[in-house]
Design an enzyme around this catalytic site. Sequence first.
Site, short mmCIF file in Angstrom:
data_model
loop_
_atom_site.label_atom_id
_atom_site.label_comp_id
_atom_site.label_asym_id
_atom_site.label_seq_id
_atom_site.Cartn_x
_atom_site.Cartn_y
_atom_site.Cartn_z
N PRO A 148 0.82 -1.22 0.00
CA PRO A 148 0.00 0.00 0.00
C PRO A 148 0.85 1.27 0.00
CG PRO A 148 -0.79 -1.56 1.66
CD PRO A 148 0.51 -2.11 1.15
N GLU A 198 2.19 -8.70 8.90
CA GLU A 198 2.14 -7.23 9.02
C GLU A 198 3.08 -6.56 8.01
OE1 GLU A 198 -0.42 -6.63 10.92
OE2 GLU A 198 -0.23 -8.78 11.31
N ARG A 222 -1.85 -8.59 -20.63
CA ARG A 222 -2.82 -8.28 -21.69
C ARG A 222 -2.37 -7.15 -22.61
NH1 ARG A 222 -6.66 -5.12 -21.05
NH2 ARG A 222 -8.38 -6.45 -21.68
N ASP A 267 -10.02 -0.39 -24.71
CA ASP A 267 -10.46 -0.39 -23.32
C ASP A 267 -10.73 0.97 -22.73
OD1 ASP A 267 -10.47 -3.02 -22.94
OD2 ASP A 267 -8.53 -3.14 -21.95
C1 4G3 Z 1 3.03 -5.44 2.75
C2 4G3 Z 1 -0.49 -4.59 -1.42
C3 4G3 Z 1 2.17 -6.28 2.07
C4 4G3 Z 1 2.61 -4.74 3.84
C5 4G3 Z 1 -0.31 -5.58 -0.48
C6 4G3 Z 1 0.47 -5.76 3.59
C7 4G3 Z 1 -2.59 -4.06 -0.44
C8 4G3 Z 1 -1.62 -3.81 -1.40
C9 4G3 Z 1 0.89 -6.46 2.52
C10 4G3 Z 1 1.32 -4.88 4.26
C11 4G3 Z 1 -1.30 -5.77 0.48
C12 4G3 Z 1 -1.82 -2.74 -2.40
C13 4G3 Z 1 -0.02 -7.37 1.81
N1 4G3 Z 1 -2.42 -5.01 0.46
N2 4G3 Z 1 -2.67 -1.76 -2.12
N3 4G3 Z 1 -1.22 -6.69 1.46
O1 4G3 Z 1 -1.18 -2.76 -3.44
O2 4G3 Z 1 0.91 -4.17 5.32
#
Ligand code: 4G3
Length: 256
Positions: free
Chosen positions: A95, A122, A160, A175
């Site tokens: 994220p 985490e 794709r 698209d």
């Molecule tokens: C790392 C990516 C990975 C830290 C991974 C959670 C959402 C996204 C994860 C963490 C994820 C995204 C695994 N969730 N928005 N979860 O790209 O806190």
Amino acid sequence: MPFECDVITLFPEMFNAITQYGVTGKASRNTVFQLNTWNPRDFTHDNYRAVDDSPYGGGPGMVMMAQPLEDAIIQARTRQIALGIEKTKVIYLTPQGKRLDHALVKQLSTLPGFILLCGRYEGIDERLIMRQVDMEISIGDYVVSGGELAAMILIDCVVRQIPGTLGDPESANQDSFVDGLLDYPHFTRPESYQGSRVPEILMSGNHAHIHRWRLQQTIGRTWLKRPDLFELKFAHGMTVEEEKLLEEFKQSCKSR
Ligand code: 4G3
């Protein structure tokens, strides 16, 4: 040469979802892309095959340890180098990463391949990220339970775009978002469904009229549903024709 996709994951079987089904399944069978998975658990040395441990400083949950991940990444890098990919990129799905959009997908699809790092728990020991990660990408502002789903979305988007994936070479360009606007609505048989009819113009066979109507729907629906995209696209103004199409669309909104 296939697009070389190496994935570091505790759950390799999840990727059957893209290698076995649909458009990406076909692309995989046709070797448009090649997917290899590396399980950090196979790079542990202790009797428990531990890949995670509790966080220094305390707090809830577990953190992925650096060593099994680093050894898995090194193996993936070695394989890419053997295939002639000298400077591959390790991409961490998180994220905290740069938001994925069509422009980034296009950029990534020009690479010979990449290594995707999927986190669980985490997160991952920060020292592994500093040592091995070249780019951080986010699929959107929300959290899922593991990086695998995010990685599969990224692979699907990229694959794709590669010539040979989609039957019609035009279809990737048709698209939503390709032109920075939303898609027009689609209809198929029957002509009347539960009393709702297909727009008359689509039955007319007049391709100039149909093209104009679809362009109007594209502009109108973007204005209605995604004002943010609309502003971006027309920040430097609209053509006289585009203005006319939008005004007509607004009128048709009022009259229903
Ligand atoms: C790392 C990516 C990975 C830290 C991974 C959670 C959402 C996204 C994860 C963490 C994820 C995204 C695994 N969730 N928005 N979860 O790209 O806190």
